[in-house]
Design a protein around this motif. Structure first.
Motif, short mmCIF file in Angstrom:
data_model
loop_
_atom_site.label_atom_id
_atom_site.label_comp_id
_atom_site.label_asym_id
_atom_site.label_seq_id
_atom_site.Cartn_x
_atom_site.Cartn_y
_atom_site.Cartn_z
N ASP A 77 0.84 -1.19 0.00
CA ASP A 77 0.00 0.00 0.00
C ASP A 77 0.88 1.25 0.00
OD1 ASP A 77 -2.29 -1.52 0.05
OD2 ASP A 77 -2.54 -1.40 2.22
N ASP A 78 0.56 2.18 -0.89
CA ASP A 78 1.40 3.36 -1.05
C ASP A 78 1.30 4.27 0.16
OD1 ASP A 78 3.10 5.22 -2.10
OD2 ASP A 78 1.70 5.99 -3.60
N ASP A 79 2.46 4.65 0.67
CA ASP A 79 2.56 5.60 1.78
C ASP A 79 3.19 6.87 1.22
OD1 ASP A 79 3.02 7.08 4.02
OD2 ASP A 79 4.20 5.55 5.08
N LEU A 80 2.41 7.95 1.14
CA LEU A 80 2.90 9.18 0.53
C LEU A 80 3.98 9.87 1.36
CD1 LEU A 80 -0.35 10.70 -1.01
CD2 LEU A 80 1.54 9.52 -2.17
N ALA A 81 4.31 9.31 2.52
CA ALA A 81 5.47 9.81 3.26
C ALA A 81 6.74 9.66 2.44
CB ALA A 81 5.61 9.07 4.59
N ARG A 82 6.71 8.76 1.42
CA ARG A 82 7.88 8.58 0.56
C ARG A 82 8.26 9.87 -0.16
NH1 ARG A 82 5.80 8.53 -4.59
NH2 ARG A 82 3.63 7.85 -4.77
N LEU A 83 7.28 10.77 -0.37
CA LEU A 83 7.55 11.99 -1.10
C LEU A 83 8.54 12.90 -0.37
CD1 LEU A 83 3.94 12.83 -2.32
CD2 LEU A 83 5.80 11.78 -3.63
N ALA A 84 8.64 12.71 0.93
CA ALA A 84 9.59 13.50 1.71
C ALA A 84 10.99 12.87 1.70
CB ALA A 84 9.11 13.63 3.15
N CYS A 85 11.12 11.71 1.08
CA CYS A 85 12.42 11.00 1.04
C CYS A 85 13.14 11.32 -0.26
CB CYS A 85 12.22 9.49 1.14
SG CYS A 85 11.41 8.95 2.66
N GLU A 86 14.34 11.84 -0.16
CA GLU A 86 15.10 12.13 -1.38
C GLU A 86 15.56 10.85 -2.06
OE1 GLU A 86 18.37 15.37 -2.96
OE2 GLU A 86 18.19 14.97 -0.82
N THR A 87 15.75 9.78 -1.28
CA THR A 87 16.18 8.50 -1.82
C THR A 87 15.18 7.43 -1.41
OG1 THR A 87 18.48 9.20 -1.51
CG2 THR A 87 18.11 6.86 -1.98
N LEU A 88 14.84 6.54 -2.34
CA LEU A 88 13.90 5.47 -2.01
C LEU A 88 14.12 4.27 -2.91
CD1 LEU A 88 10.30 6.05 -3.39
CD2 LEU A 88 12.28 7.33 -4.22
N PHE A 89 13.59 3.13 -2.47
CA PHE A 89 13.55 1.92 -3.28
C PHE A 89 12.25 1.91 -4.08
CE2 PHE A 89 15.99 0.46 0.52
CZ PHE A 89 17.19 0.16 -0.12
N VAL A 90 12.36 1.53 -5.35
CA VAL A 90 11.19 1.36 -6.21
C VAL A 90 11.21 -0.08 -6.70
CG1 VAL A 90 9.96 2.12 -8.27
CG2 VAL A 90 11.19 3.79 -6.86
N VAL A 91 10.17 -0.84 -6.38
CA VAL A 91 10.24 -2.30 -6.46
C VAL A 91 9.01 -2.88 -7.17
CG1 VAL A 91 10.09 -4.38 -5.02
CG2 VAL A 91 11.63 -2.51 -4.37
N ASP A 92 9.27 -3.84 -8.03
CA ASP A 92 8.22 -4.72 -8.53
C ASP A 92 8.69 -6.15 -8.31
OD1 ASP A 92 6.19 -6.07 -9.77
OD2 ASP A 92 6.17 -4.82 -11.57
N PRO A 93 8.10 -6.86 -7.34
CA PRO A 93 8.63 -8.19 -7.01
C PRO A 93 8.54 -9.19 -8.14
CG PRO A 93 6.59 -7.74 -5.83
CD PRO A 93 7.02 -6.46 -6.45
N ILE A 94 7.51 -9.09 -8.98
CA ILE A 94 7.45 -9.86 -10.23
C ILE A 94 6.87 -8.95 -11.29
CG2 ILE A 94 6.49 -11.84 -11.47
CD1 ILE A 94 6.33 -13.37 -8.89
N ASP A 95 7.72 -8.50 -12.21
CA ASP A 95 7.23 -7.72 -13.33
C ASP A 95 6.89 -8.72 -14.44
OD1 ASP A 95 6.96 -4.86 -14.45
OD2 ASP A 95 7.96 -5.97 -16.05
N GLY A 96 5.63 -8.74 -14.83
CA GLY A 96 5.17 -9.75 -15.79
C GLY A 96 4.43 -10.88 -15.11
#
Length: 269
Positions: A77-96
């Motif tokens: 679930d997206d947590d918009l607190a990420r917008l305050a983070c200059e660095t973050l992980f962006v993940v897709d555990p299975i793309d496809g």
């Protein structure tokens, strides 16, 4: 990207490479084993027990190692607190996931580190194929440790493309005659990897792709000498409040402008 390349992101690349491998092993244990499946987005998108297990592995390994980094994953679930983070992980555990559930091998674990809106380390791991793509800001794009590059100008008059029939139908007749469509690849990230290693000249991407589909593959394609852009030719920005993107073009440089012209033709016709 030069400012981002000034920092050494190799340690982060090592971290996400190890995490992607472990998550891939988790997912591979479910592959062709009929995992339980649920439907999200009003029944339009499948998520399996494999997706959730791989996501749990990635979250455990990455968030504990870099607690100050933000987190954006397709299966969290997206947590918009990420917008305050200059660095973050962006993940897709299975793309496809659709291809995964059909028993196709060209699915992958996608993990990126994004800093200031752009990826600075990226990994795609396709465990069923034994392929690991990696890239770091300012460095080379690698496939299983060997440098990769987009296709050169030799094939300028022909185009091996990953493109839907619908999108191709809107292009100019002369252009369509010079296109060889590849068989559909359910993983968008893997399609971009195929452009990065020269198997394709490009791909036209329908609207509604997401940050997690794109971030790692974007950097790998860039470091292999290619470009992923919007219809105006502008690079993508990640970690916005809205993580959905419009139509995109990913291609080797000699083909990129030609593909953008065709996308513009579709809009104008």
């Amino acid at each position: 990207m030069s400012g981002l390349a000034g920092q050494d992101w190799q340690r982060d690349l090592d971290l996400i490479s190890q995490a992607a491998r472990k998550a891939g092993e988790v997912a591979l244990a479910y592959f062709r084993q009929s995992p339980e499946v649920w439907w999200k987005n009003e029944g339009r998108s499948p998520v399996s027990a494999a997706d959730l297990a791989a996501n749990e592995m990635l979250a455990e390994l990455l968030r504990s190692a870099r607690p100050s980094y933000g987190w954006l994953s397709e299966e969290t679930d997206d947590d918009l607190a990420r917008l305050a983070c200059e660095t973050l992980f962006v993940v897709d555990p299975i793309d496809g996931t659709r291809g995964f559930l059909q028993g196709l091998e060209n699915w992958c674990v996608s993990v990126a580190v994004v800093r200031g809106g752009r990826p600075v380390a990226g990994v795609l791991f396709a465990p069923a194929l034994g392929e690991l793509y990696t890239a770091v800001a300012g460095g080379a794009a690698l496939k299983n440790g060997e440098p990769i590059h987009v296709s050169g100008p030799a094939g300028e008059d022909t185009h091996r493309l990953a493109v839907s029939e619908e999108m191709l139908a809107g292009c100019e007749p002369d252009f369509r005659e010079r296109v060889t469509r590849v068989k559909h690849v359910p993983s968008l990230a893997y399609r971009l990897a195929m452009v990065a290693d020269g198997r394709l000249e490009g791909t036209l991407v329908k609207r509604n792709s997401h940050d997690w589909d794109l971030a790692a593959a974007d950097l790998i394609l860039e470091r292999a000498g290619g470009t992923l852009s919007d219809l105006e030719g502008k690079p993508l920005t990640y970690n916005r409040a809205e993580v959905v993107h419009g139509e995109l073009c990913g291609a080797a440089p000699v083909h990129h402008k030609a593909l953008l012209r065709q996308l513009a033709h579709r809009r104008d016709s």
